[in-house]
Design a protein around this motif. Structure first.
Motif, PDB file in Angstrom:
ATOM      1  N   TRP B 250     -18.275  -6.065 -13.166  1.00  0.00           N
ATOM      2  CA  TRP B 250     -18.614  -6.267 -14.574  1.00  0.00           C
ATOM      3  C   TRP B 250     -19.107  -7.684 -14.825  1.00  0.00           C
ATOM      4  O   TRP B 250     -18.640  -8.627 -14.185  1.00  0.00           O
ATOM      5  CB  TRP B 250     -17.387  -6.004 -15.451  1.00  0.00           C
ATOM      6  CG  TRP B 250     -16.736  -4.678 -15.205  1.00  0.00           C
ATOM      7  CD1 TRP B 250     -15.749  -4.411 -14.304  1.00  0.00           C
ATOM      8  CD2 TRP B 250     -17.048  -3.430 -15.850  1.00  0.00           C
ATOM      9  NE1 TRP B 250     -15.401  -3.075 -14.359  1.00  0.00           N
ATOM     10  CE2 TRP B 250     -16.178  -2.456 -15.305  1.00  0.00           C
ATOM     11  CE3 TRP B 250     -17.949  -3.048 -16.843  1.00  0.00           C
ATOM     12  CZ2 TRP B 250     -16.200  -1.121 -15.715  1.00  0.00           C
ATOM     13  CZ3 TRP B 250     -17.970  -1.737 -17.252  1.00  0.00           C
ATOM     14  CH2 TRP B 250     -17.095  -0.775 -16.690  1.00  0.00           C
ATOM     15  N   SER B 252     -19.795 -10.434 -18.129  1.00  0.00           N
ATOM     16  CA  SER B 252     -19.703 -10.728 -19.562  1.00  0.00           C
ATOM     17  C   SER B 252     -20.931 -11.523 -19.982  1.00  0.00           C
ATOM     18  O   SER B 252     -21.365 -12.431 -19.270  1.00  0.00           O
ATOM     19  CB  SER B 252     -18.430 -11.538 -19.850  1.00  0.00           C
ATOM     20  OG  SER B 252     -18.513 -12.825 -19.275  1.00  0.00           O
ATOM     21  N   HIS B 306     -22.565 -11.451  -9.673  1.00  0.00           N
ATOM     22  CA  HIS B 306     -22.714 -12.893  -9.420  1.00  0.00           C
ATOM     23  C   HIS B 306     -24.186 -13.312  -9.408  1.00  0.00           C
ATOM     24  O   HIS B 306     -24.513 -14.421  -9.836  1.00  0.00           O
ATOM     25  CB  HIS B 306     -22.002 -13.289  -8.118  1.00  0.00           C
ATOM     26  CG  HIS B 306     -20.513 -13.341  -8.273  1.00  0.00           C
ATOM     27  ND1 HIS B 306     -19.840 -14.504  -8.563  1.00  0.00           N
ATOM     28  CD2 HIS B 306     -19.588 -12.358  -8.233  1.00  0.00           C
ATOM     29  CE1 HIS B 306     -18.553 -14.239  -8.675  1.00  0.00           C
ATOM     30  NE2 HIS B 306     -18.367 -12.948  -8.467  1.00  0.00           N
ATOM     31  N   MET B 309     -25.131 -13.620 -13.026  1.00  0.00           N
ATOM     32  CA  MET B 309     -24.588 -14.841 -13.633  1.00  0.00           C
ATOM     33  C   MET B 309     -25.521 -16.010 -13.339  1.00  0.00           C
ATOM     34  O   MET B 309     -25.906 -16.753 -14.254  1.00  0.00           O
ATOM     35  CB  MET B 309     -23.189 -15.163 -13.103  1.00  0.00           C
ATOM     36  CG  MET B 309     -22.727 -16.579 -13.504  1.00  0.00           C
ATOM     37  SD  MET B 309     -21.018 -17.011 -13.092  1.00  0.00           S
ATOM     38  CE  MET B 309     -21.067 -17.012 -11.315  1.00  0.00           C
ATOM     39  N   ALA B 320     -20.717 -14.604 -17.237  1.00  0.00           N
ATOM     40  CA  ALA B 320     -19.785 -14.759 -16.117  1.00  0.00           C
ATOM     41  C   ALA B 320     -19.202 -13.398 -15.786  1.00  0.00           C
ATOM     42  O   ALA B 320     -18.968 -12.583 -16.690  1.00  0.00           O
ATOM     43  CB  ALA B 320     -18.668 -15.733 -16.479  1.00  0.00           C
ATOM     44  N   PRO B 321     -18.939 -13.135 -14.497  1.00  0.00           N
ATOM     45  CA  PRO B 321     -18.333 -11.857 -14.127  1.00  0.00           C
ATOM     46  C   PRO B 321     -16.912 -11.733 -14.662  1.00  0.00           C
ATOM     47  O   PRO B 321     -16.265 -12.739 -14.946  1.00  0.00           O
ATOM     48  CB  PRO B 321     -18.296 -11.896 -12.598  1.00  0.00           C
ATOM     49  CG  PRO B 321     -19.173 -13.025 -12.192  1.00  0.00           C
ATOM     50  CD  PRO B 321     -19.189 -13.987 -13.330  1.00  0.00           C
ATOM     51  N   SER B 322     -16.448 -10.495 -14.811  1.00  0.00           N
ATOM     52  CA  SER B 322     -15.028 -10.260 -15.045  1.00  0.00           C
ATOM     53  C   SER B 322     -14.393 -10.209 -13.663  1.00  0.00           C
ATOM     54  O   SER B 322     -14.483  -9.202 -12.951  1.00  0.00           O
ATOM     55  CB  SER B 322     -14.830  -8.947 -15.795  1.00  0.00           C
ATOM     56  OG  SER B 322     -13.490  -8.840 -16.227  1.00  0.00           O
ATOM     57  N   CYS B 323     -13.809 -11.311 -13.257  1.00  0.00           N
ATOM     58  CA  CYS B 323     -13.432 -11.503 -11.844  1.00  0.00           C
ATOM     59  C   CYS B 323     -12.122 -10.814 -11.498  1.00  0.00           C
ATOM     60  O   CYS B 323     -11.137 -10.966 -12.227  1.00  0.00           O
ATOM     61  CB  CYS B 323     -13.264 -12.986 -11.558  1.00  0.00           C
ATOM     62  SG  CYS B 323     -14.773 -13.931 -11.730  1.00  0.00           S
TER      63      CYS B 323
END
Lengths: 401, 403
Positions: B250, B252, B306, B309, B320-323
């Motif tokens: 995912w 954001s 990534h 991003m 930014a990814p949902s890490c």
């Protein structure tokens, strides 16, 4: 009574939530916080709702009004050399500068830590940025949403998801940004303690990503230590209970210890379950909860949140109602503790605000004054820097202040 | 120790998460924290994880306990034994701070309440942290993090717009802990200036309510009750989390200005739909947010999170990814910043943990030690600090004072 941070001088050059919340925490405890805002527009939070009675003016934002209590406001344009000179004069007399400009921005204007420290070796510069002052992402932009996910917190929500098909989410509102400001305030006061002992200032580099990562430190060390990765899926045996629907909403209940289980069985009128071999420990209760879930659910659906809360707590059962904002305001415990305080701002008249979440016996928290109007303290603060009325008028004319 | 609080000593009676992380934060800044437990009443995070239900073997195998009790010394004192209470008092008399999060009234009954302890240490700073605070009709009510979040009002605001409230967990305990750390630091600043100590009565559910000031003011000002909105924002659009290439990946994206919107359009290769009048300005985009989110998801789906991003950030778009935990651990930025550190635990061996949440240039905050094993530091605390001989300590261990 005295305030804990009396005599501490703070300059705040920050907008929206994290930096201003850090400044508020210091200001409400008696520090003198001078907030620097861009002339004309002010802090971006002034342009963001919710607004008082829907009136979208710069003095009517609930977000701004809440986050800037007890502060003074001056306007100052750092894009002009005279503005930068005044900024240096303010920093020269301060204990703490709270700033949230993108990494390197103040440095390029000659206002970086080294330059300010040369003027004032006592100065503590607390810098709050999305990803910190160093590292490959230092110039990356991020809002609350991005950081809540970049820190690994969002990936875990909503916890107890049935599967992974829906997107992970952030926490409600802007709570993560508030938490970052809280972290910055703790470090600023750590540095202040050292400054008073030794005379030495320093630089605090707060990465919001790292502050939020740290809030999940008990879960997010699992992968590095070769344990299963935490997800937002319901843990199969985590506990019984969790979020439960009842007649007028939801309660949460965590049954961990054996005595809590016994209390729960008593609460729902099934003391026999306490002795049932299917429910001997937490793990077994988690595995077998499905068998009794319909009966528990029916019991819950027949009662209100408040009934379940007080009856459960009378038995020491850790249950709590999920409250809406209006119910938080009406909460008898909070009101007994005088948690809410009335703040009279010229734009809104008297309004109840949340107070401090702790009582300091000797140095009580208080709102010293409502949030400032944009630039309302220009005369007082610039006079202190030696600028007479004519000089101030000239600077205002030129848009410096 | 190199931190700014070097020389400060804390006697720490807290357990679970919200108490111990408060003193851990001060320990990161160099305070000497001595954690008091006993075999009768060990910190329960030594035994289980509240979030995963994981059960640990013995008393010294808990990763959770390690992560929230770093930099501390550990002793055993059975506080139901009067001799143990005397030793605890002696320790407090040479400490600056005492902390506890038992149910209100318990420490008083043990003879370790604020009034009793200020007799042995007049300028003591004493923190009492509880679910609802030490006064009021609900002072004895018990709760864990999900209770604080629910009572505080934040659980109701968290969750999908069409879903249930979200049961928040560990992060809420640690926010309460950080609030405690702030209150302690404010009290320490006052003591440093005036020599006066004080009592702090902290409510963990109030520590949640203060983080949603604008939502509570929306009600007091406007009578409006804010609702859950998932990832969405009151003003910004797009403002969401979008699927990327791979399972459960995912990204954001949050767009707050026209420049960021234009950056997003460039990153997508200027698709025709993005130029349509219904996406022409912020208000229009907010109005057509459902369609906007669908369109964006169709685009993000084809790429690794990534990569997107990097591409979006090059165009000035906050993304930014949902890490997940692995992505965080392998993240080059967190690596370079030193966010992960190792400790050598006496029983668990090498453990990776998370560094302090701030960098202080002159007096670095550091992880210096793993969490203590149960009763690990009797020689130092009872011998060096309290001046007991080895024989006396051994005798009291046999008697059960140090159970």
């Amino acid at each position: 009574m005295a305030s804990a941070l009396e005599g501490v001088r703070v300059v705040e050059y920050a907008q929206m939530v994290s930096g201003p919340y850090c400044g508020k925490l210091l200001a409400d405890h008696g520090a003198e916080v001078v907030k620097i805002e861009p002339p004309g527009t002010g802090d971006a939070a002034r342009r963001r709702g919710p607004f008082y009675k829907g009136y979208a003016g710069p003095e009517a934002s609930a977000l701004f009004l809440y986050l800037n209590t007890s502060k003074r406001s001056i306007t100052l344009d750092l894009n002009q050399e005279e503005g930068r000179r005044l900024f240096r004069a303010l920093a020269k007399d301060a204990d703490i500068l709270v700033e949230d400009s993108p990494a390197g921005t103040l440095g390029r204007m000659g206002l970086g830590y080294e330059a300010l420290s040369a003027l004032n070796p006592h100065l503590i510069v607390t810098s709050i940025t999305p990803f910190g002052q160093t590292g490959p992402y230092r110039d990356y932009k991020a809002h609350h949403l991005n950081l809540y996910h970049a820190s690994g917190q969002g990936y875990l929500l909503p916890n107890n998801s049935p599967d992974l098909s829906r997107e992970p989410i952030k926490i409600g509102g802007l709570a993560g940004d508030y938490a970052c400001g809280l972290h910055a305030a703790v470090a600023a006061l750590g540095a202040l303690y050292w400054q008073r002992a030794t005379g030495q200032g320093q630089r605090v580099d707060l990465s919001k990503q790292e502050a939020l990562l740290g809030l999940q430190r008990a879960n997010l060390t699992r992968f590095p230590n070769k344990e299963p990765i935490p997800t937002r899926l319901a843990a199969p045996n985590s506990s019984m209970g969790g979020l439960m629907e009842c007649r007028d909403g939801h309660v949460v209940m965590l049954i961990i210890e054996d005595h809590q289980w016994t209390a729960f069985c008593q609460l729902v009128g099934r003391p026999d379950w306490a002795a049932d071999p299917r429910f001997t420990d937490r793990d077994a209760r988690g595995r077998h909860f499905k068998a009794i879930e319909p009966e528990v659910r029916a019991w819950m659906m027949a009662r209100t949140r408040q009934e379940i809360y007080h009856a459960g707590q009378a038995l020491s059962c850790p249950v709590a109602p999920v409250l809406r904002a209006d119910e938080v305001l009406a909460d008898s415990q909070l009101n007994f503790r005088d948690f809410f305080v009335e703040v009279a701002h010229p734009a809104t008249g008297p309004v109840r605000y949340p107070g401090a979440p702790f009582k300091l016996s000797e140095t009580p928290w208080r709102v010293g004054r409502p949030a400032p109007l944009l630039g309302q303290d220009n005369d007082e603060i610039y006079a202190r820097l030696g600028l007479g009325p004519t000089e101030r008028a000239r600077l205002a004319e030129q848009g410096v202040i | 120790m190199t931190g700014p609080l070097s020389g400060i000593r804390i006697t720490d009676f807290t357990f679970a998460w919200a108490g111990p992380h408060a003193t851990e934060l001060l320990g990161f800044m160099g305070a000497e924290v001595i954690k008091v437990e006993s075999m009768r009443r060990p910190d329960h995070s030594r035994r289980t994880s509240l979030t995963t239900g994981q059960v640990f073997t013995g008393m010294n195998q808990s990763g959770v306990f390690n992560d929230i009790n770093l930099n501390k010394l550990g002793i055993r004192l059975d506080l139901t034994n009067p001799k143990a209470v005397e030793l605890a008092k002696h320790l407090v008399s040479i400490s600056d701070i005492a902390t506890q999060n038992m149910r209100p009234g318990v420490m008083e009954r043990l003879g370790l309440g604020y009034e009793a302890l200020r007799e042995v240490k007049p300028d003591l700073i004493y923190l009492s942290s509880s679910a609802r605070g030490a006064t009021g009709p609900e002072r004895a009510y018990v709760g864990y993090a999900p209770s604080f979040a629910s009572l505080g009002g934040l659980a109701y605001l968290s969750g999908y717009a069409d879903g249930d409230p979200c049961q928040l967990s560990g992060e809420i305990d640690l926010i309460s802990a950080t609030t405690s750390a702030f209150a302690l630091m404010a009290a320490l600043a006052h003591r440093q200036r005036t020599g006066q100590g004080q009592h702090i009565d902290l409510s963990s559910s109030e520590a949640v309510s203060v983080l949603m000031g604008e939502a509570l003011l929306d009600y007091t000002m406007n009578g409006h009750i804010p609702q859950r909105t998932g990832n969405r924002d009151a003003a910004m659009a797009p403002h969401g989390v979008y699927p990327c290439l791979g399972p459960d990946r995912w990204l954001s994206i949050a767009v707050s200005t026209e420049a960021e919107w234009q950056g997003l359009a460039r990153a997508m290769g200027r698709p025709a739909w993005a130029a349509a009048p219904r996406f022409a300005d912020a208000a229009a985009r907010k109005q057509h947010e459902d369609e906007l989110d669908r369109r964006l998801a169709e685009w993000t789906r084809g790429y690794p999170a990534h990569d997107l991003m990097a591409r979006l950030q090059r165009e000035g778009v906050p993304a930014a990814p949902s890490c997940d935990n692995q992505e965080l651990y392998e993240d080059p930025h967190l690596r370079e910043r030193g966010a992960w550190v190792e400790v050598q635990h006496p029983e668990m061996g090498r453990r990776v943990t998370i560094a302090p949440p701030w960098k202080l240039s002159a007096t670095p905050a550091e992880v210096t030690m793993p969490a203590p094993t149960l009763g690990q530091h009797h020689d130092y605390v009872f011998g060096e600090l309290l001046g007991l001989s080895r024989e006396e300590v051994a005798e009291m261990e046999r008697e059960g004072v140090m159970f």
